[in-house]
Design an enzyme around this catalytic site. Structure first.
Site, PDB file in Angstrom:
ATOM      1  N   ASP A  42       0.732  -1.037   0.236  1.00  0.00           N
ATOM      2  CA  ASP A  42      -0.264   0.092  -0.115  1.00  0.00           C
ATOM      3  C   ASP A  42       1.061   0.949   0.280  1.00  0.00           C
ATOM      4  O   ASP A  42       1.554   1.108   0.972  1.00  0.00           O
ATOM      5  CB  ASP A  42      -0.807   0.147   1.436  1.00  0.00           C
ATOM      6  CG  ASP A  42      -2.537   1.193   1.135  1.00  0.00           C
ATOM      7  OD1 ASP A  42      -2.056   2.057   0.105  1.00  0.00           O
ATOM      8  OD2 ASP A  42      -3.167   0.641   1.686  1.00  0.00           O
ATOM      9  N   ASP A  43       0.472   1.860  -0.886  1.00  0.00           N
ATOM     10  CA  ASP A  43       1.479   3.512  -0.932  1.00  0.00           C
ATOM     11  C   ASP A  43       2.780   2.939  -1.376  1.00  0.00           C
ATOM     12  O   ASP A  43       3.840   4.070  -0.433  1.00  0.00           O
ATOM     13  CB  ASP A  43       1.457   4.451  -0.243  1.00  0.00           C
ATOM     14  CG  ASP A  43      -0.334   4.949  -0.042  1.00  0.00           C
ATOM     15  OD1 ASP A  43      -0.951   4.377  -0.537  1.00  0.00           O
ATOM     16  OD2 ASP A  43      -0.567   6.000   0.604  1.00  0.00           O
ATOM     17  N   CYS A  82      -5.654   4.882  -3.308  1.00  0.00           N
ATOM     18  CA  CYS A  82      -6.249   3.192  -3.264  1.00  0.00           C
ATOM     19  C   CYS A  82      -6.989   2.533  -3.505  1.00  0.00           C
ATOM     20  O   CYS A  82      -7.357   1.843  -4.254  1.00  0.00           O
ATOM     21  CB  CYS A  82      -6.099   2.746  -1.557  1.00  0.00           C
ATOM     22  SG  CYS A  82      -4.542   3.348  -0.282  1.00  0.00           S
ATOM     23  N   ARG A  86      -8.042  -0.808  -6.301  1.00  0.00           N
ATOM     24  CA  ARG A  86      -7.831  -1.871  -5.955  1.00  0.00           C
ATOM     25  C   ARG A  86      -8.815  -2.609  -7.076  1.00  0.00           C
ATOM     26  O   ARG A  86      -8.978  -3.861  -6.746  1.00  0.00           O
ATOM     27  CB  ARG A  86      -8.154  -2.103  -4.798  1.00  0.00           C
ATOM     28  CG  ARG A  86      -6.721  -2.008  -3.225  1.00  0.00           C
ATOM     29  CD  ARG A  86      -7.212  -1.005  -2.078  1.00  0.00           C
ATOM     30  NE  ARG A  86      -6.029  -0.725  -1.923  1.00  0.00           N
ATOM     31  CZ  ARG A  86      -5.136  -1.462  -0.872  1.00  0.00           C
ATOM     32  NH1 ARG A  86      -5.959  -2.381  -0.798  1.00  0.00           N
ATOM     33  NH2 ARG A  86      -3.382  -0.911  -0.709  1.00  0.00           N
ATOM     34  N   LYS A 136      -6.320  -5.628   3.744  1.00  0.00           N
ATOM     35  CA  LYS A 136      -7.140  -3.978   3.506  1.00  0.00           C
ATOM     36  C   LYS A 136      -7.927  -3.868   2.341  1.00  0.00           C
ATOM     37  O   LYS A 136      -7.020  -4.735   0.956  1.00  0.00           O
ATOM     38  CB  LYS A 136      -5.933  -2.553   3.826  1.00  0.00           C
ATOM     39  CG  LYS A 136      -7.208  -1.588   2.888  1.00  0.00           C
ATOM     40  CD  LYS A 136      -5.572  -0.399   1.968  1.00  0.00           C
ATOM     41  CE  LYS A 136      -6.405   0.998   1.413  1.00  0.00           C
ATOM     42  NZ  LYS A 136      -5.262   1.885   1.870  1.00  0.00           N
ATOM     43  N   HIS A 138     -11.021  -2.238   1.415  1.00  0.00           N
ATOM     44  CA  HIS A 138     -10.850  -0.566   0.292  1.00  0.00           C
ATOM     45  C   HIS A 138     -11.944  -0.757  -0.413  1.00  0.00           C
ATOM     46  O   HIS A 138     -11.507   0.986  -1.587  1.00  0.00           O
ATOM     47  CB  HIS A 138      -9.671   0.571   0.025  1.00  0.00           C
ATOM     48  CG  HIS A 138     -10.217   1.459   0.685  1.00  0.00           C
ATOM     49  ND1 HIS A 138      -9.228   2.836   1.065  1.00  0.00           N
ATOM     50  CD2 HIS A 138     -11.239   2.374   1.398  1.00  0.00           C
ATOM     51  CE1 HIS A 138      -9.201   3.468   1.185  1.00  0.00           C
ATOM     52  NE2 HIS A 138     -10.790   3.511   1.500  1.00  0.00           N
ATOM     53  N   SER A 163      -8.762   1.875   4.900  1.00  0.00           N
ATOM     54  CA  SER A 163      -7.344   2.593   5.334  1.00  0.00           C
ATOM     55  C   SER A 163      -7.371   2.674   7.262  1.00  0.00           C
ATOM     56  O   SER A 163      -8.092   2.886   7.509  1.00  0.00           O
ATOM     57  CB  SER A 163      -6.802   3.895   4.480  1.00  0.00           C
ATOM     58  OG  SER A 163      -6.537   3.913   3.529  1.00  0.00           O
ATOM     59  N   HIS A 242       1.326   2.720   4.111  1.00  0.00           N
ATOM     60  CA  HIS A 242       0.439   3.388   4.576  1.00  0.00           C
ATOM     61  C   HIS A 242       0.844   3.701   5.819  1.00  0.00           C
ATOM     62  O   HIS A 242       1.137   3.266   6.465  1.00  0.00           O
ATOM     63  CB  HIS A 242      -1.019   2.994   3.924  1.00  0.00           C
ATOM     64  CG  HIS A 242      -1.773   4.176   3.511  1.00  0.00           C
ATOM     65  ND1 HIS A 242      -2.211   4.929   4.669  1.00  0.00           N
ATOM     66  CD2 HIS A 242      -2.097   4.106   2.473  1.00  0.00           C
ATOM     67  CE1 HIS A 242      -3.198   5.656   4.044  1.00  0.00           C
ATOM     68  NE2 HIS A 242      -3.555   5.505   2.811  1.00  0.00           N
ATOM     69  N   ASP A 294      -0.788  -0.367  -4.681  1.00  0.00           N
ATOM     70  CA  ASP A 294      -1.967  -0.062  -5.781  1.00  0.00           C
ATOM     71  C   ASP A 294      -1.589   1.465  -5.932  1.00  0.00           C
ATOM     72  O   ASP A 294      -2.168   2.087  -6.873  1.00  0.00           O
ATOM     73  CB  ASP A 294      -2.966   0.074  -4.382  1.00  0.00           C
ATOM     74  CG  ASP A 294      -2.420   1.017  -2.694  1.00  0.00           C
ATOM     75  OD1 ASP A 294      -1.576   1.864  -2.897  1.00  0.00           O
ATOM     76  OD2 ASP A 294      -3.347   1.665  -2.709  1.00  0.00           O
ATOM     77  N   ASN A 295      -0.547   2.185  -5.369  1.00  0.00           N
ATOM     78  CA  ASN A 295      -0.053   3.219  -5.481  1.00  0.00           C
ATOM     79  C   ASN A 295       0.877   4.413  -5.452  1.00  0.00           C
ATOM     80  O   ASN A 295       1.432   3.376  -4.465  1.00  0.00           O
ATOM     81  CB  ASN A 295      -1.743   4.262  -5.597  1.00  0.00           C
ATOM     82  CG  ASN A 295      -1.671   4.386  -4.186  1.00  0.00           C
ATOM     83  OD1 ASN A 295      -2.755   3.760  -3.699  1.00  0.00           O
ATOM     84  ND2 ASN A 295      -1.140   5.075  -2.991  1.00  0.00           N
ATOM     85  N   LYS A 315       1.807   9.809  -4.930  1.00  0.00           N
ATOM     86  CA  LYS A 315       0.259   9.472  -5.042  1.00  0.00           C
ATOM     87  C   LYS A 315      -0.213  10.524  -4.814  1.00  0.00           C
ATOM     88  O   LYS A 315      -0.047  11.730  -4.976  1.00  0.00           O
ATOM     89  CB  LYS A 315       0.457   9.197  -3.559  1.00  0.00           C
ATOM     90  CG  LYS A 315      -1.301   8.935  -2.590  1.00  0.00           C
ATOM     91  CD  LYS A 315      -1.029   8.148  -1.381  1.00  0.00           C
ATOM     92  CE  LYS A 315      -2.562   8.080  -1.104  1.00  0.00           C
ATOM     93  NZ  LYS A 315      -2.752   7.479   0.261  1.00  0.00           N
TER      94      LYS A 315
END
Ligand code: MG
Length: 513
Positions: A42-43, A82, A86, A136, A138, A163, A242, A294-295, A315
């Site tokens: 994540d991130d 996010c 996803r 996660k 989301h 998140s 994240h 994811d990003n 991001k």
């Protein structure tokens, strides 16, 4: 070309039967159809892993996957935040189609990933796979958890529906026990819930124990599937890295990079646990592992927010740092080690897994391509374009940028609060929406950092590619059908997940210690 037969099906029948009767690893047998594990960070930025050039990250397990598998240099998520990212990964469709825009879901969001969208888990279930998701989600919670993973093709779920900064995290315990988590997170909503299938089992979650619970869940699922000789699909979506950064006792203050490095180290530990579970179950050589993020990194958190490496911004932006991600595909004996510079995306994960397992594609417009040639034949990607929608995607403005081959054209640029605090002002929130006509054109192979737009005096020489990109954009946008926005349906605080159903006053009564 189709992928090569899984190794086990190439074994003589007598040897397969011997393997089944003697068992492998912990006495478990090999299912003939491949297992599939998707690992999502994540991130996590393009520059955050040692195997992607970070000098002080320590991720021995991911590095092993990279060294023994196929590492992607040009892999994209379909969004720079996010929820839409996803949605794209699970459906193989741009999130504009499924209505996952603008922005992300909140704890009380009324909407979610529409139930008529087909996820990769649903495709695999139809093929007799057992399916599980951990971590996660989301993609919405909704009324009584109607949008949770168990309503989207997953037999089992353990995780947090959004998140982990979307709750008052200063009340949560980080390690050491007397330390409050860094930062404030969202206020005025319920404490962060841990959900098993459809039931809130813990509120607030215990950050120092969370990853160990996830790892146990993942291991149990893999071993059970192998024992039952069932093919399996595991989607492990970690909270790491994240904001706010957390890690358990085993990983805290163990890295060279501070809290983010500790969180990353814990994520890498989970990768190691999953590899061990696959080995113990005797299925490592019959399982495709696909890892990505994811990003891009949340650069507003300075060094606690990750690193996009040599890419511009992070991001929330349609610069490369927002959507170009580290990615690795690993399958011993099937995927030859190496690096691919072919264009690929999270959108391609569903069609690739469908092709690998013989699953029928859903009868909807898909935006992904089968990556089989890249993975199994060292061939060319079927993808030669990537479209970049902003966080606030709209039909009116359309895509902000298009990559075709080595060239990328920006029709609009805009900074983001998520990418504040970098030295590059183009990334900041007060770099407002700017149209570009003609588009800003970059040669990403010569200039991956998007530092040097091809100047107006160069442009006549590049009019051929601008024309091609423009044509692709027109066709793409004509065919794009925006779904009804699930996020604009708004929020209702009464929908937030609560361990004490019907209690008052919310959100403070939603706690069990
Ligand atoms: Mg993210």
């Amino acid at each position: 070309m189709a992928p090569r037969e899984p190794l086990c099906s190439l074994l003589p029948l007598w040897l397969q039967l011997l393997g089944l009767s003697l068992g492998l690893g912990l006495g478990l047998a090999v299912a003939s159809r491949p297992g599939v594990v998707v690992l999502l960070a994540d991130d996590l930025g393009y520059g955050d892993l040692g195997c992607f050039g970070h000098p002080s990250s320590f991720t021995p397990n991911l590095d092993r996957l990279a060294a023994s598998g196929r590492r992607f240099s040009d892999f994209y998520s379909a969004a720079s935040v996010c929820s839409p990212s996803r949605a794209a990964l699970l459906t193989g469709r741009y999130p504009t189609r499924s209505g996952i825009f603008p922005g992300v879901f909140y704890p009380g969001s009324k909407g979610g990933l529409p139930l008529n969208e087909t996820t990769v888990a649903e495709l695999l279930k139809q093929q007799g796979y057992v399916t599980a998701m951990v971590g996660k989600w989301h993609l919405g919670y909704g009324l009584n958890g109607i949008y949770l993973p168990i309503h989207h093709g997953f037999d089992e779920f353990l995780g947090v529906p959004y998140s982990h900064d979307q709750g008052p995290c200063q009340n949560l315990t980080c390690f050491p026990p007397d330390t409050k988590c860094y930062g404030k997170c969202d206020q005025g909503v319920v404490l962060l819930p841990l959900i098993r299938n459809n039931t809130v089992v813990q509120q607030p979650v215990s950050f120092p124990k969370l990853t160990a619970q996830y790892d146990r869940f993942a291991r149990d699922f893999i071993l059970r599937a192998a024992q039952q000789q069932k093919p399996f699909f595991l989607y492990y979506a970690s909270h790491h890295t994240h904001y706010p950064q957390f890690a358990s006792a085993d990983f805290t203050r163990k890295s060279m990079r501070g809290p983010l490095g500790d969180a990353l180290l814990e994520f890498d530990g989970s990768v190691g646990q999953i590899l061990k579970a696959l080995r113990d179950a005797g299925v490592e050589n019959n399982t495709l592992i696909f890892f990505t993020s994811d990003n891009g990194p949340e650069l507003m958190r300075r060094s606690r927010g990750g690193n996009a490496g040599l890419l511009k911004c992070g991001k929330g932006t349609t610069y490369e740092g927002g959507m170009r991600e580290p990615a690795i595909a690993y399958w011993p004996g099937q995927i030859a080690p190496g690096v691919t510079h072919e264009l690929a995306s999270t959108l391609d994960i569903l069609p690739t897994i469908a092709s690998l397992t013989g699953a029928k594609l859903p009868r909807v417009k898909l935006d992904g391509y089968d990556m089989g040639d890249i993975l199994f034949n060292n061939g060319k990607s079927k993808r030669d374009t990537m479209f970049y929608y902003p966080v606030s995607a709209s039909k009116k403005l359309g895509v902000f940028a298009v990559r075709k081959g080595r060239y990328k054209a920006h029709y609009y640029t805009q900074g983001s609060t998520h990418s504040d605090s970098t030295p590059d002002h183009d990334c900041h929130w007060d770099s407002f929406l700017t149209p570009h006509d003609p588009p800003l054109l970059f040669d990403l192979e010569a200039d991956p950092s998007e530092n040097y737009p091809l100047s107006s005096s160069d442009i006549p020489n590049y009019s051929w590619i601008i024309n091609q990109i423009h044509e692709e954009k027109l066709i793409f946008e004509q065919e794009m059908e925006f779904g009804e926005s699930q996020i604009e349906k708004g929020v209702d605080p009464n929908l937030e997940p609560c361990i004490n159903a019907g209690c008052r006053p919310r959100p403070t009564c939603c706690v069990k210690t």
